[in-house]
Write an enzyme that holds these catalytic residues in place. Structure first.
Site, short mmCIF file in Angstrom:
data_model
loop_
_atom_site.label_atom_id
_atom_site.label_comp_id
_atom_site.label_asym_id
_atom_site.label_seq_id
_atom_site.Cartn_x
_atom_site.Cartn_y
_atom_site.Cartn_z
N SER A 108 0.80 -1.22 0.00
CA SER A 108 0.00 0.00 0.00
C SER A 108 0.83 1.27 0.00
O SER A 108 1.95 1.30 0.52
CB SER A 108 -0.88 0.04 1.25
OG SER A 108 -1.74 -1.06 1.30
N VAL A 119 -6.28 8.39 1.78
CA VAL A 119 -6.57 7.44 0.72
C VAL A 119 -5.43 6.43 0.65
O VAL A 119 -4.27 6.81 0.53
CB VAL A 119 -6.74 8.13 -0.64
CG1 VAL A 119 -7.09 7.14 -1.74
CG2 VAL A 119 -7.80 9.24 -0.56
N GLU A 120 -5.77 5.15 0.74
CA GLU A 120 -4.79 4.07 0.61
C GLU A 120 -5.07 3.38 -0.72
O GLU A 120 -6.20 3.02 -1.01
CB GLU A 120 -4.98 3.07 1.76
CG GLU A 120 -4.09 1.86 1.69
CD GLU A 120 -4.35 0.86 2.81
OE1 GLU A 120 -3.66 -0.18 2.85
OE2 GLU A 120 -5.27 1.08 3.63
N VAL A 121 -4.03 3.24 -1.54
CA VAL A 121 -4.15 2.50 -2.80
C VAL A 121 -3.20 1.33 -2.71
O VAL A 121 -2.04 1.49 -2.33
CB VAL A 121 -3.84 3.40 -4.02
CG1 VAL A 121 -3.83 2.58 -5.30
CG2 VAL A 121 -4.88 4.52 -4.12
#
Length: 125
Positions: A108, A119-121
Site C-alpha cells: 500500500s 486514501v490508501e491505494v
C-alpha cells in the site's frame, strides 16, 4: 444476518467540484450527478458519495471534511502508481509498505485528498 458486501462510502467535503476533479484526475474515477446537486464518484461496481460540508440538515450533519480513511485496490503496479502521484505533485504520507487487507496481504501507499481524507491505494500480494 450476514453482511455480504460494501455498497458505498460517503465522504464529507468542503468543495464538491474540486473533490470531483481530484478523484477524476488522480484515480480516473467517473463523477455522476445522481440528482440535482448530489454527486458521486464511480469505479468498477463501487461508489463514493460526496456530501458537501455546507448542506441542508441531514442524518449525517455532524460529519466533517477530512474524517475519511479508505483503501482502494488497483492492478496497476504500485511503483507506476507512485510515479503518477509524484508527477501530479501529490505527497505520499506513507509507503509503500505491506499491510493486512480484507482478503490477505497488500502492498500500500497512502496520500491525502484535498480535504485531508486518507486514501490508501494497494496491490494485493
Amino acid at each position: 444476518m450476514k453482511v455480504r458486501a460494501l455498497d458505498h462510502i460517503v465522504l464529507c467535503v468542503n468543495d464538491v467540484p474540486a473533490t470531483r476533479r481530484f478523484y477524476e484526475r488522480v484515480l480516473n474515477m467517473e463523477s455522476r450527478e445522481e440528482r440535482p446537486g448530489k454527486w458521486s464518484l464511480h469505479f468498477g461496481t463501487h461508489k463514493i458519495s460526496l456530501q458537501g460540508a455546507v448542506t441542508s440538515p441531514s442524518i449525517a450533519c455532524e460529519t466533517v471534511p477530512g474524517s475519511g480513511n479508505f483503501c482502494l485496490l488497483t492492478d496497476t503496479p504500485l511503483e507506476e502508481f507512485i510515479l503518477n502521484l509524484k508527477r501530479q505533485g501529490i505527497a505520499i504520507v506513507d509507503g509503500p509498505g505491506e499491510r493486512a487487507g480484507a482478503m490477505g496481504k497488500l502492498l500500500s501507499v497512502y496520500f491525502k485528498d484535498p480535504d485531508g481524507n486518507l486514501v490508501e491505494v494497494s496491490n494485493q500480494l
